[in-house]
Design a protein around this motif. Sequence first.
Motif, PDB file in Angstrom:
ATOM      1  N   ARG A  93       0.812  -1.221   0.000  1.00 57.78           N
ATOM      2  CA  ARG A  93       0.000   0.000   0.000  1.00 57.78           C
ATOM      3  C   ARG A  93       0.846   1.271   0.000  1.00 57.78           C
ATOM      4  NH1 ARG A  93      -0.252   1.497   5.484  1.00 57.78           N
ATOM      5  NH2 ARG A  93       0.355  -0.198   6.845  1.00 57.78           N
ATOM      6  N   MET A  94       2.166   1.111  -0.143  1.00 53.77           N
ATOM      7  CA  MET A  94       3.030   2.289  -0.218  1.00 53.77           C
ATOM      8  C   MET A  94       2.762   3.053  -1.504  1.00 53.77           C
ATOM      9  SD  MET A  94       6.761   0.957   1.007  1.00 53.77           S
ATOM     10  CE  MET A  94       7.710   2.098   0.001  1.00 53.77           C
ATOM     11  N   SER A  95       2.903   4.380  -1.432  1.00 53.77           N
ATOM     12  CA  SER A  95       2.690   5.137  -2.666  1.00 53.77           C
ATOM     13  C   SER A  95       3.780   4.723  -3.649  1.00 53.77           C
ATOM     14  CB  SER A  95       2.715   6.641  -2.401  1.00 53.77           C
ATOM     15  OG  SER A  95       3.991   7.050  -1.997  1.00 53.77           O
ATOM     16  N   ARG A 147       1.113   1.098  -4.600  1.00 52.17           N
ATOM     17  CA  ARG A 147      -0.292   0.956  -4.261  1.00 52.17           C
ATOM     18  C   ARG A 147      -1.143   0.595  -5.489  1.00 52.17           C
ATOM     19  NH1 ARG A 147      -4.291   4.905  -3.534  1.00 52.17           N
ATOM     20  NH2 ARG A 147      -5.685   4.400  -1.807  1.00 52.17           N
ATOM     21  N   TYR A 170      -2.142  -3.095  -4.303  1.00 46.78           N
ATOM     22  CA  TYR A 170      -3.391  -3.015  -3.533  1.00 46.78           C
ATOM     23  C   TYR A 170      -4.604  -2.737  -4.432  1.00 46.78           C
ATOM     24  CZ  TYR A 170      -6.872  -1.076  -0.306  1.00 46.78           C
ATOM     25  OH  TYR A 170      -8.025  -0.795   0.368  1.00 46.78           O
ATOM     26  N   ARG A 222      -7.935   4.847   5.561  1.00 47.30           N
ATOM     27  CA  ARG A 222      -7.049   4.787   6.717  1.00 47.30           C
ATOM     28  C   ARG A 222      -5.720   5.420   6.354  1.00 47.30           C
ATOM     29  NH1 ARG A 222      -7.759  -1.415   9.007  1.00 47.30           N
ATOM     30  NH2 ARG A 222      -9.904  -1.121   9.771  1.00 47.30           N
ATOM     31  N   THR A 245      -2.199   5.749   7.753  1.00 47.40           N
ATOM     32  CA  THR A 245      -1.428   5.082   8.797  1.00 47.40           C
ATOM     33  C   THR A 245      -0.181   5.872   9.164  1.00 47.40           C
ATOM     34  OG1 THR A 245      -2.171   3.013   7.830  1.00 47.40           O
ATOM     35  CG2 THR A 245      -0.423   2.858   9.456  1.00 47.40           C
ATOM     36  N   ASP A 252       4.599   9.105   3.439  1.00 48.71           N
ATOM     37  CA  ASP A 252       3.840   7.990   2.870  1.00 48.71           C
ATOM     38  C   ASP A 252       2.950   7.400   3.945  1.00 48.71           C
ATOM     39  OD1 ASP A 252       2.849   5.825   1.574  1.00 48.71           O
ATOM     40  OD2 ASP A 252       4.759   5.221   0.707  1.00 48.71           O
ATOM     41  N   GLY A 291       0.434   5.262   3.291  1.00 46.16           N
ATOM     42  CA  GLY A 291      -0.085   3.945   2.905  1.00 46.16           C
ATOM     43  C   GLY A 291      -1.596   3.846   2.977  1.00 46.16           C
ATOM     44  N   TYR A 292      -2.262   4.801   2.339  1.00 45.50           N
ATOM     45  CA  TYR A 292      -3.733   4.844   2.414  1.00 45.50           C
ATOM     46  C   TYR A 292      -4.379   3.578   1.880  1.00 45.50           C
ATOM     47  CZ  TYR A 292      -3.609   9.910   3.227  1.00 45.50           C
ATOM     48  OH  TYR A 292      -3.406  11.153   3.747  1.00 45.50           O
ATOM     49  N   ILE A 293      -5.335   3.035   2.652  1.00 43.51           N
ATOM     50  CA  ILE A 293      -6.238   2.015   2.082  1.00 43.51           C
ATOM     51  C   ILE A 293      -7.666   2.450   2.399  1.00 43.51           C
ATOM     52  CG2 ILE A 293      -4.591   0.111   2.302  1.00 43.51           C
ATOM     53  CD1 ILE A 293      -6.399  -0.912   4.678  1.00 43.51           C
TER      54      ILE A 293
END
Lengths: 466, 470
Positions: free
Chosen positions: A356-358, A361, A365, B78, B80, B261, B263-265
């Motif tokens: 999920r890192m930019s 992602r 994901y 989210r 994080t 960063d 890490g949006y989900i």
Amino acid sequence: MVPLIQSLVKKHLERLAAEDVNLDDFAPKVIEKAKALQERFSPFITINEKLASENMPRHVMKLPFSVKDNICTRGIRTTAGSKILEPYVPPFDATCIHQIKNAGGFVVGKTMMDEFGFGTFATNCAYGAPKNPIDPTRVCGGSSGGAACVAAAAEFPHIAIAQSTGGSITAPAAFTGTVGITPTYGRVSRWGLIDYANSMDRIGAIGKCVYDAALGLSIISGYDPMDSTSLNAPKTDYTALLGSEIKHLRVGVPVEYFGADVDESIKRNALDMIKGLESFGVTWEEVSLPSTKYAISAYYLIAMSEASTNLAKFCGLRYGMEGPLDGNYEQYFAQLRGKYFGEEAKRRIILGTYARMSGYRDAYYLKALKVRAKIIGEFRKAFGRVGVIATPSMPIIAPRFDEVKKLTPVENYAMDRMTVPSNLAGLPTISVPSGTSSGMPTGIQFIGNYEQEGTLVAVAGACEQV
Amino acid sequence: MAGVMIGIEVHCQLNTESKLFCSNSNDMRNKKPNESVCPICLGYPGSKPVINKHAIELGMRIGLALDCKIADSMFFSRKTYFYPDMSKSYQITQYEVPLATEGYLTVGDTKIRIRRVHIEEDPAKLMHVGGDITNAEYVLIDYNRSGVALAEIVTEPDFTTPKQVHQFLDNLLSILEHLGVYDSSKEATLRCDANISLDGGERVEVKNITGFENVEKALNFEIIRQNGMKRMEVKVERETRHFDSDSNTTKSLRKKEYEEDYGYIFDPDLPVIKISKEWVSSIKKNMPELPDQRVKRFVKQYALDEYTASVLIYADKNLADFYEECCRNYNKPQTVANWMMNYLLKSLNWRSERIKNSKVRVGTFVELLTLIENGTITERYAKELIKEYVDTGISPKELMKKSSSGKIDLDAVVKKVLEENKKAVDEYRSGKQEALKFLLGRVLVATNKQADPKLINEALLKQLGASIAQ
């Protein structure tokens, strides 16, 4: 009609109705039996010993339940199989625990599981691993291994509350010769469930027979405003659907689930079972679910992405394990997490964070979410033609502990290929015994359309009579 | 100040009954630390968020008031990060699709574009013990604030001066108060982060500034600091800074070499919420009167000039409410406005109080105006009295009773002055009109300048006439 398999639970309920159970010592005796089970197979992380000494009125403690240890029980330690939650005693009950108590049930103990549900064999637990009651050199399957172990071995009436994210009910049910129901996503409230991957987590039930599992689901299902993803559907007594007609049911047999990567005897047992259902008027046809081959990758990307955010909260503050207050906050929690998370938890945190890192992602994901949508679409299409889909529950029989040790993580993850697609889709499934192979039980899994648990109970009930 | 580019993010605590995802009260008045908490806002394992729909509606009001487009569905993500103020180590916020986008707010002649308005949860409050964020001995955490509903309002970098930012914030505050989405009397806060760059240089973020004056100060300091660096040919680095209100300077918190960063989900605990056209139009229909509309109404209804109306409305929404309530009880809008603008506001400001939390009430304030009107007290005395009134809240009538100088026995004073100034009395009687002015001045001095000259004049003429008749 052949009579249904004798259910200890059903018999117990009948005796309760006839006031033929001595409730004064029923619960304490069950606890003693649970301790004996623990000696032989270690299915529990915590046995609710307090219960025997508690000043609870005995007459309300009628039906024993074991509860997977990632479901919060007020006053009973809840660890989710992780060292990081070793001292954690929740201040509230999960909704399903409320429902169990309201129905006259009581909690015998909290069952062994892979840490946070991260495993297929119930061998990734900080507190030990349950042994398969049929052959203790073999695993019970996971992650709800303890639940299935108690269901298989208990000589007392009992229902196991289990939970699945990617197949954690079907796998142990198949390995232990028990029946596991995984309901439609949202059917059972997740309030009080310690999250693994919230978009797939489902609480269900495992029992010795279809009746037990169906009764368990009937008790714990229902709309709950405390869970925003709860399904707003009326409560159903699924046991009433046992023995109902399945004459016009069409069973879909997906070719992708009967490939060379599945044990021959398991495929044969499943196909024999499907043919056996013909005597009930059931017909079957082949269906195709071509995106099945991408399911494992999509599942692990989504599950790990979600899991890595869920596990972020365990920082040694507010609850769970704490450490010496040295250094700054980052040093504190890094040290604590390093010490108390198991290897598989760390692996999933790292992989999930990466996915999920930019920059990654989109490729991981978000791509996985697209695959998920495609898989759901294929299931929907299949359910336009058939009422249920039948597959082997697991590609192998329960492996020995030493065999599991030799598996690489990727081989390990691949074991979930029968169960992951329906979990990505949130579809209800039931796993019932289909026979044996090398003396070990094999399972057949039926996947139903959304909210069609009733059909699954009916067809699984028929399987018990084949 | 050519080349200054400033954009801001405003975090407004929304005026909902309960927090964004749980049922704990949002009202922080008289709350002990960690009193308004539950498993949800403490992030306990097994807890799940449930959205407070009212927060979304308040967010929609903000969006509509700022001429934004409202999204047709919304969902949460989210974000994080590991920081002790965040109970779950992720913040539930909106990322890809905010609730509202592409609006604007005009400040003076400048249109400030609004990039987005979104809803998110507030982190817990950290108390830095034995220092500030850069050097505290240790930190205490108060989770009362954890999970409070916030609207984040983000502008484009359209500001060119710190003063503009201050004006924008004043206007925005008034809008938020008029919308009923923000209530400072419940100890809700409005916090501001500002991004500033000079001549296309690196962007510096100054975080968590409370108080609009401080925002202006922080930005002024940054302009001086960054200009100074340029003169010394030191490259301005991309970083996050913290405003120290004791020294009026900013201090570096952390360097940002790359975009953080998070890490949006998508938050899988919260389903997508459809925002139907009907929902939006029902919010639109029930939109409270906005400050601009109210200014126009004040000009029309109370015949105020636009400046006065703007001060009353933009200074504090409650002040404008107070004004209208006074007008309902005392039908001289101009007098009410004068006394509020010239004296009441001054006294409140001197005490750094806002009217809602002060002891000033419509009934007693109108009483003061009535006392002036019927001549019971002089304007001059009223100006003294109002300070004590704002301090104590005691009704002007009561204050007069308490104060011996309240009611001046003007006749007695005049009598005494006439006796002491026989020469002037004689001069007046012989036709010298200037003598009357002299006597009036004496009486004024004798009353400590508390008496109304008009009344003194009347009393003088009465007694002088009487003595002529004698």
